[in-house]
Design an enzyme around this catalytic site. Structure first.
Site, PDB file in Angstrom:
ATOM      1  N   GLY A   1     -24.812 -24.754   1.332  1.00 45.80           N
ATOM      2  CA  GLY A   1     -25.063 -25.280   2.668  1.00 45.80           C
ATOM      3  C   GLY A   1     -26.252 -26.216   2.742  1.00 45.80           C
TER       4      GLY A   1
ATOM      5  CG  ASP B   1     -37.298 -25.886   1.795  1.00 47.10           C
ATOM      6  OD1 ASP B   1     -38.074 -26.107   0.845  1.00 47.10           O
ATOM      7  OD2 ASP B   1     -36.431 -24.997   1.765  1.00 47.10           O
TER       8      ASP B   1
ATOM      9  CE  LYS C   1     -34.068 -24.426   3.281  1.00 49.28           C
ATOM     10  NZ  LYS C   1     -33.777 -23.991   1.895  1.00 49.28           N
TER      11      LYS C   1
END
Length: 336
Positions: free
Chosen positions: A243, A186, A209
């Site tokens: 994740g 990100d 993200k």
């Protein structure tokens, strides 16, 4: 009552010289503490912690530390609150035992994400923890890869901030990965990822993200940069659910990347996450030993890189009253 003793029988005769370095291991980081002691060529100061059935913790130092320069290694990972309270009690015990200086060595500061008031009626948790560490009596802190460096400003005592990327990059260099590209998951980690890229002499790509409602699961929406036919290293400060890294790897594969690697400073892996990495597109995940594996055995594609030498060198520098920043090859101000 659960008994956690770091050493054998209680010694009585040892009388250390004034100002001698004393290194103590809290319950959270026994393995790392022993590695740091080995690097320093010192023995761990005998100490013990008792956890009672109702949740209380009792700590005791089993040797004279009066006038000594003391370092307590105690991270605040899961169980976060138990480990944090134990850290406070160690600091208090050392101060009450007349230690000359107490340094809280916190390899992973778990409340670092609570660094701002970004919605109504919430606590700035990192600031509360900083206040508590100071109130317990710490003279200084030594931490690694805080979620945001400005957390150092929450403390009124000196904070030495270490970076795992030097250790991780040196390990990655030994693999001689061709056509390597560094990827930030990100924009928020882009500056740190750029430091990885500079150190490895590789280009940088950035993901987009999003995370909703404080969920540990993040969704990667877009990728800025070209990875077609390249080997990619995703970098981040920590992973809990895996994740972000796994989703980023899927996006990279869809964009034509070859082998996917990942490197994070803190492997705060929750239960069931290690097997997810084992079944993911990630060829190798590199984590450090700031957090000891707690839930599942590490899979074939997870490698632990020790940061014990870096911590040992930093502790020795603090003890010798020399610059800690000299440990970092790209330091802009080596005199700090």
């Amino acid at each position: 009552m659960q008994h956690r003793s770091n050493h054998g029988p209680r010694p009585h005769a040892f009388q250390p010289p004034q100002g001698e370095l004393a290194l103590l291991a809290g319950s959270a980081n026994k393995i790392l503490s022993q590695r740091v002691a080995d690097e320093l060529g010192v023995r761990l100061t005998p100490c013990e912690a008792h956890y009672f059935s109702e949740g209380n913790v009792f700590v005791r130092i089993l040797e004279n530390v009066r006038g000594r320069d003391c370092y307590i290694i105690q991270g605040t990972h899961n169980p976060v609150n138990d480990n944090f309270m134990e850290l406070l009690f160690w600091i208090d015990a050392l101060k009450r035992a007349s230690a000359q200086q107490v340094t809280a060595v916190v390899p992973f500061f778990s409340y670092a994400k609570g660094d701002k008031k970004d919605e109504p009626r919430v606590s700035i948790r990192a600031r509360v923890c900083a206040d508590a560490i100071e109130a317990a009596g710490a003279d200084r802190c030594l931490m690694m890869d805080l979620h945001t460096p400005q957390i150092q400003g929450f403390f009124h005592i000196p904070v030495d901030h270490l970076y795992a990327r030097y250790v991780l990059c040196e390990h990655i260099r030994t693999l001689n990965i061709p056509d390597l590209v560094v990827c930030s998951p990100d924009v928020g980690f882009a500056k740190n990822a750029s430091a990885y890229a500079d150190y490895l002499g590789a280009p940088l790509v950035i993901g987009n993200k999003v995370r909703r409602d404080h969920s540990e699961q993040a969704q990667v929406l877009e990728l800025v940069g070209d990875v077609q036919g390249k080997n990619v290293l995703i970098v981040d400060d920590f992973t809990i659910s895996g994740g972000t890294l796994i989703a980023m790897a899927d996006v990279l594969k869809a964009r034509g990347a070859n082998d996917i690697y990942a490197a994070v400073s803190h492997g705060a892996l929750s239960k069931g996450v290690a097997p997810k990495f084992g079944a993911s597109q990630i060829k190798q995940l590199f984590i450090t030993d700031t957090i000891e594996p707690q839930n599942d055995p590490l899979t074939h594609n997870i490698t632990v890189v020790s940061v014990s030498r870096l911590f040992a060198e930093a502790i020795q520098s603090i003890h010798d009253r020399t610059s800690v920043s000299q440990l970092f090859p790209d330091s802009n101000n080596p005199e700090i």
